[in-house]
Design a protein around this motif. Structure first.
Motif, short mmCIF file in Angstrom:
data_model
loop_
_atom_site.label_atom_id
_atom_site.label_comp_id
_atom_site.label_asym_id
_atom_site.label_seq_id
_atom_site.Cartn_x
_atom_site.Cartn_y
_atom_site.Cartn_z
N ARG A 63 0.89 -1.17 0.00
CA ARG A 63 0.00 0.00 0.00
C ARG A 63 0.92 1.21 0.00
NH1 ARG A 63 -3.88 1.36 3.87
NH2 ARG A 63 -2.75 0.33 5.56
N SER A 64 0.54 2.24 -0.71
CA SER A 64 1.42 3.39 -0.80
C SER A 64 0.64 4.69 -0.90
CB SER A 64 2.33 3.24 -2.02
OG SER A 64 3.08 4.42 -2.22
N ILE A 65 1.22 5.74 -0.34
CA ILE A 65 0.59 7.06 -0.45
C ILE A 65 0.81 7.65 -1.85
CG2 ILE A 65 0.58 7.74 1.97
CD1 ILE A 65 3.24 9.18 1.47
N LEU A 66 1.55 6.94 -2.67
CA LEU A 66 1.84 7.46 -4.02
C LEU A 66 0.76 7.12 -5.04
CD1 LEU A 66 5.56 6.48 -3.84
CD2 LEU A 66 4.76 8.82 -4.06
N VAL A 98 -3.67 4.50 0.26
CA VAL A 98 -3.81 4.60 1.71
C VAL A 98 -5.06 5.42 2.00
CG1 VAL A 98 -2.72 5.40 3.84
CG2 VAL A 98 -1.33 4.44 2.02
N PRO A 103 -7.13 -0.89 4.00
CA PRO A 103 -6.59 -2.16 4.51
C PRO A 103 -7.52 -3.33 4.22
CG PRO A 103 -6.40 -0.43 6.16
CD PRO A 103 -7.23 0.13 5.05
#
Lengths: 146, 117
Positions: A63-66, A98, A103
């Motif tokens: 998982r990524s904030i990108l 995110v 999740p």
């Protein structure tokens, strides 16, 4: 609603890092900087434990904030990619955003692929003749073929 | 992009992966696939430690403070807003072509901001 995916049918890369980079290359919204940071994240996860989930199938994921939406990229290799100790012929790469719900959605995606692979599913997946068939077997909508 | 900003984004991604591997639902699915979430988490913690050694102490302290307060210390700017607190960011900050070339923080919540576009 099905998740959407990109697909590269004949991966040129023969090692894990290049294969992940090759798959990130076909996702249009990723510029060089973002690709490089996502590669770092996915490689960190692989370094922590190779994600070979079935004979000849790997599932690099994070998982990524990108990313602001789910990005799924399938890669098929006839000659095999060193991952690094096992040869992998199918790569299911996915990156989840995110968000508060992500999740659970990330877990759901892992479960979806696990369910498709188990109980003889992998044999069918390896028998797929093109990206469209492969995407369908994984319950995904194909955005682009490689 | 500022190298420290890149490291903070990577640190944030690592923290998310570490936290995910503590979740029972994710652990269960990973185990079903034959993966080893415990070992992966241990290795990721080691990678985190190595990455932290490359980040300036004052930045790391700020990151840790923000992460413990909000859960997410680094957030993207979306449509000129901080995606953490949704406050509109100053125009000068958003229109700067080199906006990712230094560490910028949201004037309201203090979260570290990056621009994806």
């Amino acid at each position: 609603m099905k998740n959407r995916c990109y697909c590269k049918w004949n991966l040129m890369s023969t090692d894990r890092s290049s294969a992940i980079a090759e798959l990130l290359d076909i996702v249009p919204p990723f510029d060089e900087r973002r690709k490089s940071l996502l590669l770092t994240a996915l490689e960190s996860r692989e370094q922590a434990g190779a994600t070979v989930v079935h004979e000849s199938i790997s599932m690099p994921h994070c998982r990524s904030i990108l990313v602001d939406d789910f990005e799924i990229v399938l890669g098929r290799s006839k000659k095999g990619v060193g991952w690094p100790e096992e040869k992998v012929e199918l790569v299911i790469l996915f990156i989840s955003p995110v968000t508060p719900k992500s999740p659970e959605e990330h877990t759901q995606l892992i479960k979806q692929f696990a369910d498709r692979i188990k109980d003889g599913g992998a044999e069918k997946i390896f028998a797929a003749e093109d990206c469209a068939e492969l995407a369908e077997l994984l319950d995904l909508d194909l955005l682009d073929g490689g | 992009m500022d190298p420290n900003l890149e490291r903070l984004i990577s640190l944030h991604d690592l923290d998310i992966m570490i936290a995910d591997l503590s979740r029972n639902d994710i652990r269960k699915e990973e185990e079903k696939l034959g993966l080893s979430p415990d070992e992966a988490q241990k290795e990721l913690r080691q990678l985190r430690k190595e990455l932290c050694n490359k980040i300036e102490k004052r930045l790391l302290a700020r990151y840790d403070r923000l992460a413990s307060r909000y859960g997410n210390a680094v957030v993207p700017a979306i449509q000129s807003r901080c995606s953490g607190c949704l406050t509109r960011l100053p125009t000068a900050m958003c229109s700067d072509p080199n906006r990712n070339e230094r560490i910028r923080t949201c004037p309201t919540c203090g979260r570290i901001i990056y621009w994806a576009d």
